[in-house]
Design a protein around this motif. Structure first.
Motif, PDB file in Angstrom:
ATOM      1  N   ASP A 291       0.844  -1.467   0.103  1.00 37.79           N
ATOM      2  CA  ASP A 291       0.361  -0.117  -0.035  1.00 37.79           C
ATOM      3  C   ASP A 291       0.598   1.082  -0.203  1.00 37.79           C
ATOM      4  OD1 ASP A 291      -2.183   1.739  -0.009  1.00 37.79           O
ATOM      5  OD2 ASP A 291      -2.702   0.409   1.236  1.00 37.79           O
ATOM      6  N   LEU A 292       0.901   2.576  -1.133  1.00 34.90           N
ATOM      7  CA  LEU A 292       1.624   3.343  -0.847  1.00 34.90           C
ATOM      8  C   LEU A 292       0.265   4.741  -1.037  1.00 34.90           C
ATOM      9  CD1 LEU A 292       4.122   1.891  -3.952  1.00 34.90           C
ATOM     10  CD2 LEU A 292       4.662   2.195  -1.651  1.00 34.90           C
ATOM     11  N   SER A 293      -0.965   4.240  -0.684  1.00 35.44           N
ATOM     12  CA  SER A 293      -1.741   5.116  -1.063  1.00 35.44           C
ATOM     13  C   SER A 293      -1.366   6.929  -0.080  1.00 35.44           C
ATOM     14  CB  SER A 293      -2.830   5.256  -0.009  1.00 35.44           C
ATOM     15  OG  SER A 293      -2.892   3.395  -0.470  1.00 35.44           O
ATOM     16  N   GLY A 294      -1.237   7.721  -1.204  1.00 34.51           N
ATOM     17  CA  GLY A 294      -0.723   9.282  -0.333  1.00 34.51           C
ATOM     18  C   GLY A 294       0.426   9.015  -0.408  1.00 34.51           C
ATOM     19  N   ASN A 295       1.319   8.482  -0.728  1.00 35.36           N
ATOM     20  CA  ASN A 295       2.519   8.299  -0.610  1.00 35.36           C
ATOM     21  C   ASN A 295       4.114   8.031  -1.356  1.00 35.36           C
ATOM     22  OD1 ASN A 295       4.628   8.836   1.258  1.00 35.36           O
ATOM     23  ND2 ASN A 295       4.827   7.119   2.794  1.00 35.36           N
ATOM     24  N   ALA A 296       3.479   7.833  -2.659  1.00 36.91           N
ATOM     25  CA  ALA A 296       4.099   7.738  -3.845  1.00 36.91           C
ATOM     26  C   ALA A 296       4.027   8.697  -5.057  1.00 36.91           C
ATOM     27  CB  ALA A 296       3.513   6.054  -4.469  1.00 36.91           C
ATOM     28  N   LYS A 297       4.882   8.232  -5.819  1.00 36.80           N
ATOM     29  CA  LYS A 297       4.939   9.386  -7.200  1.00 36.80           C
ATOM     30  C   LYS A 297       5.543   9.144  -8.079  1.00 36.80           C
ATOM     31  CE  LYS A 297       4.266  14.198  -8.812  1.00 36.80           C
ATOM     32  NZ  LYS A 297       2.836  13.724  -9.628  1.00 36.80           N
ATOM     33  N   PHE A 298       5.014   8.621  -8.456  1.00 34.22           N
ATOM     34  CA  PHE A 298       5.922   7.697 -10.226  1.00 34.22           C
ATOM     35  C   PHE A 298       5.041   7.718 -11.728  1.00 34.22           C
ATOM     36  CE2 PHE A 298       4.463   4.488  -7.430  1.00 34.22           C
ATOM     37  CZ  PHE A 298       3.928   3.514  -8.679  1.00 34.22           C
ATOM     38  N   SER A 299       5.762   7.578 -12.304  1.00 33.32           N
ATOM     39  CA  SER A 299       4.732   7.659 -14.156  1.00 33.32           C
ATOM     40  C   SER A 299       4.666   6.523 -14.352  1.00 33.32           C
ATOM     41  CB  SER A 299       6.000   7.360 -15.163  1.00 33.32           C
ATOM     42  OG  SER A 299       7.089   6.382 -15.215  1.00 33.32           O
ATOM     43  N   TYR A 300       3.956   6.082 -15.669  1.00 33.93           N
ATOM     44  CA  TYR A 300       3.220   4.620 -15.422  1.00 33.93           C
ATOM     45  C   TYR A 300       4.326   3.856 -16.400  1.00 33.93           C
ATOM     46  CZ  TYR A 300       0.487   1.997 -18.553  1.00 33.93           C
ATOM     47  OH  TYR A 300      -0.176   0.599 -19.449  1.00 33.93           O
ATOM     48  N   ARG A 301       5.336   4.581 -16.845  1.00 33.52           N
ATOM     49  CA  ARG A 301       6.666   3.240 -17.103  1.00 33.52           C
ATOM     50  C   ARG A 301       7.043   2.463 -16.099  1.00 33.52           C
ATOM     51  NH1 ARG A 301       7.379   8.267 -20.261  1.00 33.52           N
ATOM     52  NH2 ARG A 301       9.118   8.403 -18.916  1.00 33.52           N
ATOM     53  N   LEU A 317      -2.150  -3.807  -4.821  1.00 36.55           N
ATOM     54  CA  LEU A 317      -1.103  -2.174  -4.796  1.00 36.55           C
ATOM     55  C   LEU A 317      -2.233  -1.315  -4.335  1.00 36.55           C
ATOM     56  CD1 LEU A 317       1.407  -1.023  -5.566  1.00 36.55           C
ATOM     57  CD2 LEU A 317       0.504  -0.795  -8.201  1.00 36.55           C
ATOM     58  N   GLY A 318      -1.948  -0.652  -3.419  1.00 38.92           N
ATOM     59  CA  GLY A 318      -2.612   0.529  -2.528  1.00 38.92           C
ATOM     60  C   GLY A 318      -1.882   2.231  -3.508  1.00 38.92           C
ATOM     61  N   LEU A 319      -2.714   2.576  -4.155  1.00 39.32           N
ATOM     62  CA  LEU A 319      -2.478   3.810  -4.618  1.00 39.32           C
ATOM     63  C   LEU A 319      -3.986   4.742  -4.764  1.00 39.32           C
ATOM     64  CD1 LEU A 319      -1.765   2.504  -8.043  1.00 39.32           C
ATOM     65  CD2 LEU A 319      -0.207   3.102  -6.355  1.00 39.32           C
ATOM     66  N   PHE A 320      -4.582   4.902  -3.839  1.00 37.73           N
ATOM     67  CA  PHE A 320      -5.904   5.650  -3.475  1.00 37.73           C
ATOM     68  C   PHE A 320      -4.984   6.965  -2.801  1.00 37.73           C
ATOM     69  CE2 PHE A 320      -8.690   8.192  -0.796  1.00 37.73           C
ATOM     70  CZ  PHE A 320      -9.328   7.281  -1.539  1.00 37.73           C
ATOM     71  N   GLY A 321      -5.150   8.532  -3.494  1.00 43.13           N
ATOM     72  CA  GLY A 321      -4.560   9.978  -3.535  1.00 43.13           C
ATOM     73  C   GLY A 321      -3.470  10.053  -4.161  1.00 43.13           C
ATOM     74  N   ASP A 333      -3.239  -7.190  -8.849  1.00 41.65           N
ATOM     75  CA  ASP A 333      -5.506  -8.048  -8.652  1.00 41.65           C
ATOM     76  C   ASP A 333      -6.205  -6.977  -8.045  1.00 41.65           C
ATOM     77  OD1 ASP A 333      -4.346 -10.277  -9.856  1.00 41.65           O
ATOM     78  OD2 ASP A 333      -3.928 -11.554  -7.842  1.00 41.65           O
ATOM     79  N   GLU A 334      -5.763  -6.253  -7.458  1.00 47.74           N
ATOM     80  CA  GLU A 334      -6.728  -5.335  -7.077  1.00 47.74           C
ATOM     81  C   GLU A 334      -5.902  -4.314  -6.511  1.00 47.74           C
ATOM     82  OE1 GLU A 334      -9.900  -5.866  -6.042  1.00 47.74           O
ATOM     83  OE2 GLU A 334     -10.321  -8.416  -5.903  1.00 47.74           O
ATOM     84  N   VAL A 335      -6.606  -3.516  -6.507  1.00 46.98           N
ATOM     85  CA  VAL A 335      -5.948  -1.656  -6.518  1.00 46.98           C
ATOM     86  C   VAL A 335      -6.628  -0.721  -6.161  1.00 46.98           C
ATOM     87  CG1 VAL A 335      -5.169   0.536  -7.971  1.00 46.98           C
ATOM     88  CG2 VAL A 335      -4.597  -1.846  -9.130  1.00 46.98           C
ATOM     89  N   SER A 336      -6.505  -0.142  -4.872  1.00 40.65           N
ATOM     90  CA  SER A 336      -7.176   1.086  -4.299  1.00 40.65           C
ATOM     91  C   SER A 336      -7.037   2.618  -5.083  1.00 40.65           C
ATOM     92  CB  SER A 336      -7.006   1.143  -2.960  1.00 40.65           C
ATOM     93  OG  SER A 336      -5.406   1.572  -2.734  1.00 40.65           O
ATOM     94  N   GLY A 337      -8.230   2.933  -4.882  1.00 38.83           N
ATOM     95  CA  GLY A 337      -7.347   4.256  -5.450  1.00 38.83           C
ATOM     96  C   GLY A 337      -9.620   4.748  -6.234  1.00 38.83           C
ATOM     97  N   ARG A 338      -9.140   6.046  -7.443  1.00 39.91           N
ATOM     98  CA  ARG A 338     -10.855   6.464  -7.611  1.00 39.91           C
ATOM     99  C   ARG A 338     -10.990   6.525  -8.488  1.00 39.91           C
ATOM    100  NH1 ARG A 338     -10.074  11.983  -5.495  1.00 39.91           N
ATOM    101  NH2 ARG A 338     -12.281  12.351  -6.211  1.00 39.91           N
ATOM    102  N   ARG A 339     -10.212   5.372 -10.054  1.00 37.60           N
ATOM    103  CA  ARG A 339     -10.330   5.762 -11.603  1.00 37.60           C
ATOM    104  C   ARG A 339     -12.268   5.496 -11.736  1.00 37.60           C
ATOM    105  NH1 ARG A 339      -9.352   1.462 -15.278  1.00 37.60           N
ATOM    106  NH2 ARG A 339      -9.122   2.523 -17.299  1.00 37.60           N
TER     107      ARG A 339
END
Length: 745
Positions: A291-301, A317-321, A333-339
């Motif tokens: 879980d990296l929610s609110g604490n990560a910034k990287f590119s699609y690549r 993989l946590g990517l919320f926020g 398999d599962e992602v936290s987010g807002r998409r």
């Protein structure tokens, strides 16, 4: 008289029925010590605790009564989170061979830890979340059999007890979330520890001591560990040595930041970037939850790094926020987010302990539901997700507000909630009523909940605790001024009371008049719809219940009638409902003298043009007051003779074919007017009532006349020489209808 309908019943399991019966039996005794040869098995004790918790009566008295004696009861699992229990109650409970104890949010002190030490050979699990009265934790060292310990959100720090962990060598799970600990050195001897929660431990600067238990540690949460995140190189080195990790949480949300989630990354440094991932992923080959929610910034690549260093996708993989949740083909398999709906529902399901994430995810879910619908997800699934969130944080008004808005959309179904099971409907309503009860002052929340309740069939979809539901609705209607809230609350209350009279008892009537009696009646004309609903509920609650009629008078009901009639006499539906209730009161012989000061009101209402229901109810009241004879007619404004004459003149104008807006469960009060006196005008009103009802609804009312002895009574009246021609005709009409109906049967 009132409305009536059948109510669909749900079937309880045999176990539920047995437990319910057992609990009722137990609670019927005030002095349990006097009950001989009775032993409470564990399932009964557990059910009893659960019931007392839900009612708010799980306290020391309850424990001392039922659980203090190991000769008459047995319990090994004690789940009393939020109970009103103290050290004394825990001393009683600790006499049992306890294996699991949950005393979270209880007001207990370190004396409780001393008591629990008696269970050192059996106790394996202890939860004491938010036990803020405990300031010393050293007594935990005696609980050497513990495998699971949760001391989150307590005053635990390096000075008052962390050293005790060195003795708890059997620990597998340890939750230190939200404590004040700084050093993790006391944990380096916990060789069997597999799960460690350090979330919100903001003073921890290093996790290096955890390297000593790297052979067992598989689950680690570092959510919002501020100081730890500020030294990412040191953190990376330690994490790289924890090679058995399967679950790692590095997410962050700073509640001190007065910014929106999207802007958060622009004003606060993040921990995880490409370089961080390049070092972390090769070191943790077993990782499947990150879980990296609110604490990560990287590119699609940079997602290629996950494929490069891992043989299979992450389970989560946590990517919320973060902006990364919007990317396609995320390697998990599962992602936290807002998409999309999938990300949002998963976020709601896993972030129960993170209100900032949870509220935002619930708001996103509402936006999806209100614009795009359920996006292919079943309403049942989404309902369960929302309900889980609301049940996890009942005291958080933000969660309840956002969740209730979604439940409105999820339960709205033109076909009658066909996609929701009966069990799920009851669960939704229980959560809604719970939110209304706890957050009674929150107007928007009350509105959401009232609108959601309108999506259900009342009362068939309701849980069985009708008294609780009525109590909450009445309080909502009393406190909140908006007409919509009051109309819905009173309307639902009315339907519940109308159709569940055997289950909603006398007590409701005591509070019902306060809805309007306690209100400042200035501008009361604007509250006509609400007042109409109030009087309708009161009418139903007093139907054939003399005790409720008496309570209505005791609680100022007659003064309420006077005020409402003075200010809203032009509202005919309201007047009809008021007269319906007063008619119920008039049927009680002992209460009729209380109505004599209002005879002039009923007398005047007999002249109401074009309103059969108003004049009919007024006529019934006059008939019952006149039934007691001349000597009991105490009005000085209208004589009994005048009232009876106007009654007859009024009945003359009625159309026998007119359909009615009211329903009778019994004709006993009307039949008594025929059998108990020989006053022609009273007989005229009573026989017209029977003839009209049997004419417009013969299947229902002909049977009622027959079953209650009305046929014989009308035959005697028909044959009596003192009976007037018009009354004889009405009696004969009813008898013909009853014979015809009997022949058809």
């Amino acid at each position: 008289m009132t409305k009536d309908s059948s109510r669909k019943q749900s079937v309880s399991s045999l176990a539920e029925l047995c437990l319910k019966s057992s609990l009722k039996y137990l609670e019927s005794f005030k002095i349990w010590d006097e009950r001989l040869n009775t032993f409470l098995p564990e399932d009964i004790c557990t059910a009893l605790i659960s019931k007392k918790l839900s009612s708010g009566h799980c306290d020391d008295e309850f424990v001392s009564t039922y659980l203090a004696d190991v000769k008459t009861s047995r319990i090994t699992k004690v789940h009393m989170s939020g109970a009103r229990i103290t050290d004394l109650g825990l001393e009683f409970i600790s006499r049992h061979p306890l294996r699991e104890v949950d005393i979270s949010y209880c007001e207990v002190s370190e004396k409780t830890l001393v008591s629990l030490a008696k269970c050192r050979n059996t106790l394996t699990s202890l939860k004491m979340i938010h036990c803020r009265q405990i300031t010393e934790f050293k007594e935990l060292r005696h609980l050497i059999g513990l495998k699971s310990l949760d001391v989150s959100d307590t005053w635990l720090d390096d000075r008052n007890g962390t050293r005790c962990f060195a003795d708890l060598v059997n620990l597998r799970m340890l939750n230190l979330s939200g404590t004040e600990i700084v050093s993790l050195d006391p944990l380096n001897t916990l060789a069997m520890l597999t799960s460690l929660d350090l979330s919100l431990c903001r003073e921890i600067e290093s996790i290096k001591p955890l390297e000593n238990i790297r052979g067992s540690l598989q689950w680690l949460s570092l959510y919002n560990c501020r100081k730890l995140f500020s030294s990412n190189q040191t953190l990376l080195e330690s994490l790289g040595n924890l090679t058995k990790l399967q679950h790692l949480d590095l997410s962050k949300h700073d509640p001190d930041e007065i910014v929106e989630m999207e802007g958060f990354l622009n004003c606060s440094a993040v921990l995880v970037n490409r370089q961080f991932l390049e070092r972390l992923l090769p070191s943790l080959p077993n990782l499947d939850w990150l879980d990296l929610s609110g604490n990560a910034k990287f590119s699609y690549r940079d997602f290629d790094l996950f494929n490069q260093y891992r043989s299979k996708m992450l389970r989560f993989l946590g990517l919320f926020g973060t902006e990364m949740c919007l990317f396609h083909e995320i390697p998990a398999d599962e992602v936290s987010g807002r998409r999309n709906m999938k990300q949002v529902t998963f976020s709601v399901s896993i972030y129960h302990k993170r209100p900032e994430f949870l509220v935002r995810a619930l708001q996103d879910l509402f936006n999806f539901l209100s614009t795009d619908g359920d996006d292919g997800f079943s309403p049942k699934f989404v309902c369960n997700v929302v309900l889980g969130a609301m049940e996890s944080r009942p005291k958080d008004k933000r969660v309840q507000l956002a969740g209730s808005a979604s439940l409105y959309h999820l339960s709205r179904d033109e076909d009658g909630n066909v996609n929701l099971s009966e069990e799920l409907k009851r669960r939704i309503i229980e959560v809604i009523i719970g939110a209304m009860d706890y957050h009674v002052a929150e107007e928007q929340l009350q509105k959401n909940c009232c609108l959601t309740l309108c999506n259900f069939r009342i009362p068939s979809d309701l849980p069985s605790d009708f008294r609780k539901i009525v109590e909450v609705l009445l309080r909502t209607a009393t406190i909140h001024k908006p007409d919509l809230i009051q109309r819905i609350a009173i309307g639902i209350c009315n339907m519940v009371v109308c159709q569940t009279t055997s289950e909603v008892g006398i007590w409701e009537i005591q509070d019902s008049p306060k809805i309007v009696v306690g209100r400042d009646l200035k501008g009361v004309e604007e509250l006509g719809g609400v007042m109409e609903g109030c009087w309708s509920a009161l009418w139903n609650m007093t139907d054939e219940t003399p005790e409720n009629c008496a309570l209505f008078i005791v609680h100022g009901g007659l003064e309420l009638f006077r005020k409402c009639h003075e200010r809203m006499s032009d509202r005919r539906d309201l007047v009809r409902n008021m007269l319906g209730l007063m008619g119920n009161v008039a049927e009680v012989a002992g209460l009729r003298p209380k109505l004599m000061p209002f005879v002039h009101v009923f007398y005047e209402l007999l002249l109401t043009e074009g309103e059969l229901e108003v004049t009919y109810n007024a006529g019934g009241i006059v008939s019952h007051l006149a039934f007691d004879g001349v000597n009991n007619w105490t009005s000085h404004t209208v004589s009994r003779t005048q009232a009876l004459q106007r009654l007859a003149e009024t009945v003359d104008k009625w159309d026998i074919e007119t359909a009615r807006q009211m329903s009778y469960r019994s004709f006993a009060p009307i039949l008594k007017l025929i059998s108990g006196c020989d006053t022609p005008e009273i007989h005229y009103w009573a026989t017209w009532a029977l003839a009209n009802l049997c004419n417009v609804e013969p299947e229902k009312y002909c049977k009622l006349v027959t079953d209650e002895g009305g046929v014989e009574l009308l035959q005697d009246l028909h044959c009596s020489p003192r009976t007037s021609q018009r009354v004889r005709e009405l009696a004969d009409q009813t008898l013909r209808r009853c014979r015809l109906h009997a022949g058809n049967d």
